[in-house]
Every structure is written in C-alpha cells, then in structure tokens.
Design a protein around this motif. Structure first.
Motif, mmCIF file in Angstrom:
data_model
loop_
_atom_site.group_PDB
_atom_site.id
_atom_site.type_symbol
_atom_site.label_atom_id
_atom_site.label_comp_id
_atom_site.label_asym_id
_atom_site.label_seq_id
_atom_site.Cartn_x
_atom_site.Cartn_y
_atom_site.Cartn_z
ATOM 1 N N VAL A 65 0.812 -1.220 0.000
ATOM 2 C CA VAL A 65 0.000 0.000 0.000
ATOM 3 C C VAL A 65 0.847 1.272 0.000
ATOM 4 O O VAL A 65 0.293 2.377 -0.084
ATOM 5 N N LEU A 82 -7.168 2.751 -5.650
ATOM 6 C CA LEU A 82 -7.580 1.442 -5.146
ATOM 7 C C LEU A 82 -7.611 0.404 -6.254
ATOM 8 O O LEU A 82 -7.936 0.709 -7.413
ATOM 9 N N ASP A 108 -7.401 -4.831 -3.192
ATOM 10 C CA ASP A 108 -7.545 -4.150 -1.903
ATOM 11 C C ASP A 108 -8.874 -4.505 -1.230
ATOM 12 O O ASP A 108 -9.107 -4.117 -0.081
#
Length: 117
Positions: free
Chosen positions: A64, A86, A90
C-alpha cells in the motif's frame, strides 16, 4: 479499556478513493499506537499501516506504500486511512486496532471495502 469503531467503507471502482475513520473512546490517554489491518476472503489478516500516537511516525505494508496514508487527529482520538488508486486486490474487511502502553490490543468490528474492476 479502549473501544474503537471504524467507519467509511463501501463500494468503489478501481482507481477510486476512500477514507476510513477509526474513533477511539475510553482510556484513550493510554494509547501508544493505532493501526489498520485487512482480511480478504479466504486469506489471513494482514497488516496495512500503523501510526505512533505521540510521534506520528508511520509504517506501511509494501503493498500500500504510495497509495494509502494513515493520519491521526489526537484531539478527536481518531485515526484515518486515506486510500487512493484502489485496486480490486484491496477488497477486504478493514479493521482498526489500538495498542496501549501495556501492549494490550483493542479491535473494532471492521468495515467492508469492495473495489470493483
């Protein structure tokens, strides 16, 4: 005891953004750090990000880094996770925890984040 409650999950298209919030209550003066974890279906829970309550020092999972940002508002006893760019991978239930100075962990109930492709 510390209680934490997450909010802000939802459904978002790939490339989109979401901001999660985690509000702490109770013995908040004892909090040393707060963090986010996630668990996707059929997978183990994994670390996402952590922030030191006093120094603000942050740690991120490699998956991330550069996309997610953890921050805190000490006055509101709240931690945020800003999630940008995103990806479908995720998708998970995101849970917040608080760690006190005696290393006890307090978990929230989790919030679902779904990223559509």
């Amino acid at each position: 005891q510390v209680r934490v409650v997450e909010s802000g999950g939802g459904l978002v298209p790939a490339g989109g953004s979401l901001r999660l919030s985690c509000a702490a209550s109770g013995r908040t003066f004892s909090i040393d750090a707060m963090g986010w974890f996630r668990q996707a279906p059929g997978k183990e829970r994994e670390f996402v990000a952590n922030i030191n309550w006093s120094s603000g020092r942050t740690i991120y999972a490699d998956s991330v880094k550069g996309r997610f940002t953890i921050s805190r508002d000490n006055a509101k006893n709240t931690v945020y996770l800003q999630m940008n760019s995103l990806k479908p991978e995720d998708t998970a239930v995101y849970s917040c925890n608080a760690r006190d100075r005696e290393f006890s962990l307090y978990w929230g109930q989790g919030t679902q984040v779904t990223v559509s492709s």
